[in-house]
Design an enzyme around this catalytic site. Structure first.
Site, short mmCIF file in Angstrom:
data_model
loop_
_atom_site.label_atom_id
_atom_site.label_comp_id
_atom_site.label_asym_id
_atom_site.label_seq_id
_atom_site.Cartn_x
_atom_site.Cartn_y
_atom_site.Cartn_z
N ASP A 316 0.87 -1.18 0.00
CA ASP A 316 0.00 0.00 0.00
C ASP A 316 0.91 1.23 0.00
O ASP A 316 2.13 1.14 0.14
CB ASP A 316 -0.96 -0.03 1.19
CG ASP A 316 -2.19 0.85 0.94
OD1 ASP A 316 -2.17 1.66 -0.02
OD2 ASP A 316 -3.17 0.76 1.70
C1 BGC Z 1 -4.96 3.33 0.21
C2 BGC Z 1 -5.18 2.30 -0.87
C3 BGC Z 1 -5.01 2.93 -2.22
C4 BGC Z 1 -3.66 3.58 -2.30
C5 BGC Z 1 -3.38 4.21 -3.65
C6 BGC Z 1 -3.70 4.14 0.01
O1 BGC Z 1 -3.65 5.22 0.86
O2 BGC Z 1 -4.92 2.67 1.45
O3 BGC Z 1 -6.46 1.74 -0.73
O4 BGC Z 1 -5.17 1.95 -3.21
O5 BGC Z 1 -3.59 4.59 -1.33
O6 BGC Z 1 -4.12 5.34 -3.85
#
Ligand code: BGC
Length: 801
Positions: A316
């Site tokens: 993530d």
């Molecule tokens: C979130 C994810 C997301 C990623 C990319 C993160 O902060 O937890 O769900 O896919 O950002 O935007």
């Protein structure tokens, strides 16, 4: 009217369950032979190879050929990913993507949302880098790209995975027209705590239901073949346990026993992998002290070894760098090494693989064989998507791919099926308040969400645009004409003046009925980093509601929220309540058609609505405890002090406000008793079902109930199958969902809902953490929700009596 839709096909269920059993047994043979000797089920053998497109032999050959040509630095480049557009998290400060691409130092980019921009970056990678490897563009397509659908929690309230599949297909078509071939979706975090803002992005609290949607989203995004230019890679996230954040505070730690992990939190991810999901995102949270993005147990042992996953594990956003904050790495090199060695292939945003991974390989701290394996995962996906053959998109076709009439109609259809009618009292004339009559003279339309287009997109709106939204106000005015709709905002979401509230009360007094559109701020109060400790209506909206109700006019409350809200006063005093979530671009038409009965509500809750924050976490599939309370109403002390030493609160009932699976419609339904076609079940029948891959293998047990439509409108009802197992080696929940189907029943008609109960309904993770069946007592309900239905019992026996 929708056709009868039968979801709980035993074939599908077994297809999902069988590989789990297979591997559980292999594991037991290898490591738990003593425990195995005691377990009653002996299922076989090896993981399936679910990502068949990713393990295609032609692709393998091309991957190996390319790998041979790559330097260590170029290999590492494939594992590096940055956000090059509107950030969705703390920035890294990097902007030199063009130079990095030309040097082959980037494998993926995201948050780039036009064909022109993706082509421009792609041209650098393909034309300027030494090996011409295309980049993979990703985006958070959480509930659509340009055509925005209801938020996922709303989609799950349809209990209709086919709708989710079709919505994901639309998102895939639109996004791929801009060059985006990777959706950071579906989010499969089981959620039992509505304080956590991200419950909006998932499918609620039940592993069976979330798994059904997991398969549907993967099918929708990836289509029949990834090679199709309209297919995009799915990314099941956030692996794993993120939804169990302590106290509902986002990013907080989680403690989940292996049993609970395997029985509840892992199955939706397993379902996604079995459906062929091309990637998985490792979560932010620590899981039993080990951050999920450095957790070799979940990432290597479970995901790779047990499930045979062949796709990409993406971190993530900065979750590799966050290993330092978690306290398991004191510098970036250690964070990179720990994440990589635990099984994270790609580093999203934190830049630590870029800075350290090549050195770690050169120094021998990380093996080149492991590096190759991660690079294979990324290259496989790029080959499978056909990116080497077709790296660019046709910029001229981009705009025509958006908002097709079919997509817009589908968005309305999904929204209509997502609404959950929580309450619809009879008025003094003996009729329910909803649906409203077309002849109604005037309507007061009140509240901050009645005419706010941007709010209807909720959180993670992707390219959703307020200009594409039809609000409730505009749809209602279109239907009734401006003079019959008395609009007053009444309140902002978080504030209100006395004058605003008074104007709303006046509008209500001058109208036949008041419709209040109240709730949360979709983009701000729901989704990521949006935890709340109070789950009531924000600002002075409760005051507005009570003031309008005090006029004596009938009130319809439409709740817009990304989570279950806690509305005890409304539940008692407001005659009609409709949970509308954030419905997307067709919010207004979908709501208007529902309010006036052009369509009837069919949605059912995928998450329990509590009575008080103090009850959280509250979920239907809880254990019984040693001292269960016998409450069956809202009274905290049903039997006075006889009830003292039981598991309950002094000041609140144990019961939820609205249980899991609950939802009314515009007619009344009567469920007959649950009937079983057998008086006993044999263990070998179940084992056979669990161990025979080719068989669709329902057990011979059928559970059924007659359902009569006792009202005057047709109904599409989601009938639910629940079981309880007793006498097991571990405590099992008081109920577990094991099937559902939708049937349409005409007024006065009785239909029989019949479930062929699959073997999986009786299997669980036992006291040795092995997936098994045991000779136990089974209680079965065919019911309208998790708190109703009449039970029927049957014993599973070793041998025929
Ligand atoms: C979130 C994810 C997301 C990623 C990319 C993160 O902060 O937890 O769900 O896919 O950002 O935007």
């Amino acid at each position: 009217m929708r056709q009868q839709y039968r979801f709980c096909s035993p074939t599908r269920i077994l297809r999902a369950v069988f590989p789990v059993l297979l591997f559980a047994h292999l594991f037991s043979l290898l490591t738990l032979s003593r425990a195995f000797a005691q377990t009653p089920i002996a299922a076989a053998l090896k993981p399936t190879h679910p990502n068949s497109e990713l393990s295609d032999s032609a692709i393998e050959a091309r991957v190996e050929e390319l790998l041979k040509k790559m330097t260590i630095e170029e290999k590492v480049g494939q594992l590096v990913q940055y956000s090059a557009g509107q950030p969705t998290g703390p920035g890294t400060g990097r902007t030199d993507y063009a130079d990095m691409l030309a040097r082959g130092e980037i494998g993926g980019l995201f948050n780039i949302v036009t064909a022109k921009d993706t082509n421009a970056f792609q041209r650098i990678a393909v034309e300027k880098s030494r090996l011409h490897i295309p980049i993979l563009f990703g985006l958070d397509l959480i509930h659509g790209f340009r055509t925005e659908f209801p938020i996922p929690l709303g989609i799950s309230a349809t209990w209709d995975p086919q709708l989710a599949e079709r919505a994901a297909r639309v998102a895939a078509r639109e996004a791929s027209a801009t060059g985006i071939r990777w959706a950071f979706s579906p989010m499969l975090d089981l959620a039992r705590d509505p304080r956590w803002g991200r419950v909006a992005e998932g499918e609620g609290e039940d592993p069976f239901l979330v798994s059904a949607f997991a398969r549907a989203y993967v099918r929708g995004y990836q289509g029949r073949s990834l090679k199709s230019a309209e297919s995009i890679l799915a990314c099941a996230k956030h692996y794993v346990g993120y939804g169990a954040a302590e106290a509902g505070r986002d990013y907080n730690s989680t403690e989940i026993s292996e049993h609970t992990l395997r029985q509840y939190y892992l199955p939706p991810f397993r379902a996604a992998v079995d459906a062929g999901a091309g990637s998985i995102m490792s979560a932010f949270n620590s899981l039993n002290g080990i951050p999920a993005s450095a957790n070799a147990f979940t990432l290597k042992k479970v995901l790779r070894q047990e499930w045979g996953f062949q796709g990409i594990v993406d971190s993530d956003w900065t979750s590799v760098g966050e290993l330092m904050n978690h306290g398991i790495a004191n510098d970036g090199a250690t964070a990179a090494r720990k994440a990589f060695q635990a099984g994270v292939d790609m580093d999203m945003v934190s830049s630590l693989y870029h800075e350290h991974l090549a050195n770690l390989v050169h120094s021998g701290a990380v093996s080149e064989a492991d590096l190759d394996e991660s690079v294979r995962h990324v290259l496989r996906a790029k080959f499978a998507l056909g990116l080497f053959e077709n790296p660019y998109v046709d910029e001229k076709k981009e705009s025509s791919a958006m908002l097709s009439p079919e997509a817009v109609t589908l968005s309305r259809e999904v929204a209509e099926h997502s609404f959950v009618l929580l309450k619809n009292d009879l008025l003094s004339n003996g009729s329910p308040l909803l649906p409203l009559s077309d002849d109604i003279k005037s309507v007061a339309l009140l509240g901050p969400l009645a005419d706010d287009a941007n709010q209807m997109l909720g959180s993670w709106g992707a390219l959703g645009n307020g200009r594409d939204v039809t609000t409730l106000r505009s749809a209602l005015v279109k239907k009734l004409g401006g003079t019959r709709v008395h609009f007053a905002k009444g309140s902002e979401i978080s504030t209100a003046s006395d004058a605003q509230i008074k104007a709303a009360v006046d509008a209500a007094k001058n109208s036949d009925v008041a419709i209040l559109a109240l709730g949360e701020n979709g983009p701000e109060m729901t989704g990521e980093a949006a935890s709340r400790t109070n789950l009531d209506l924000p600002g002075r909206q409760e005051q507005l509601l009570e003031a309008v109700a005090a006029t004596g006019k009938p009130v319809v409350l439409i709740v817009f929220s990304g989570r279950p809200l806690i509305l005890p006063w409304a539940a008692e005093h407001v005659p009609s309540i409709l949970a509308a979530w954030f419905p997307g671009i067709q919010a207004g038409p979908a709501l208007t058609r529902t309010l006036f009965g052009e369509t009837s509500p069919t949605g059912k809750l995928s998450m329990t609505w509590p009575r008080s924050v103090g009850q959280i976490p509250i979920y239907y599939n809880a254990l019984n405890t040693g001292r269960p309370s016998v409450q069956n109403d809202a009274t905290p002390f049903p039997n006075g002090h006889d009830e003292k030493f039981v598991s309950r609160y002094l000041d609140e009932s144990n019961l939820p406000q609205f249980p899991f699976g609950f939802g009314l419609t515009y007619t009344t339904l009567r469920y007959g008793a649950t009937e079983l076609n057998k008086s006993e079940l044999r263990l070998d029948w179940i084992k056979e079902g669990l161990s025979n891959t080719s068989s669709s293998a329902p057990t011979p047990l059928q559970a059924s109930a007659n359902i009569t439509n006792t009202g005057s409108r047709a109904a599409t009802e989601t009938v639910q199958l629940y079981v309880r197992l007793q006498g097991t080696s571990v405590s099992e929940p008081v109920r577990s969902l094991k099937g559902f189907q939708q049937i349409t029943i005409a007024p006065g008609e009785t239909k029989r809902a019949v479930f062929s109960v699959p073997s999986e309904a009786f299997a669980f993770w036992n006291d040795q953490n092995i997936y098994s069946v045991e000779p136990v007592r089974v209680t079965v309900w065919v019911a309208p929700n998790a708190a109703s239905g009449t039970p029927a019992q049957i014993e599973i026996r070793n041998k025929a009596n």
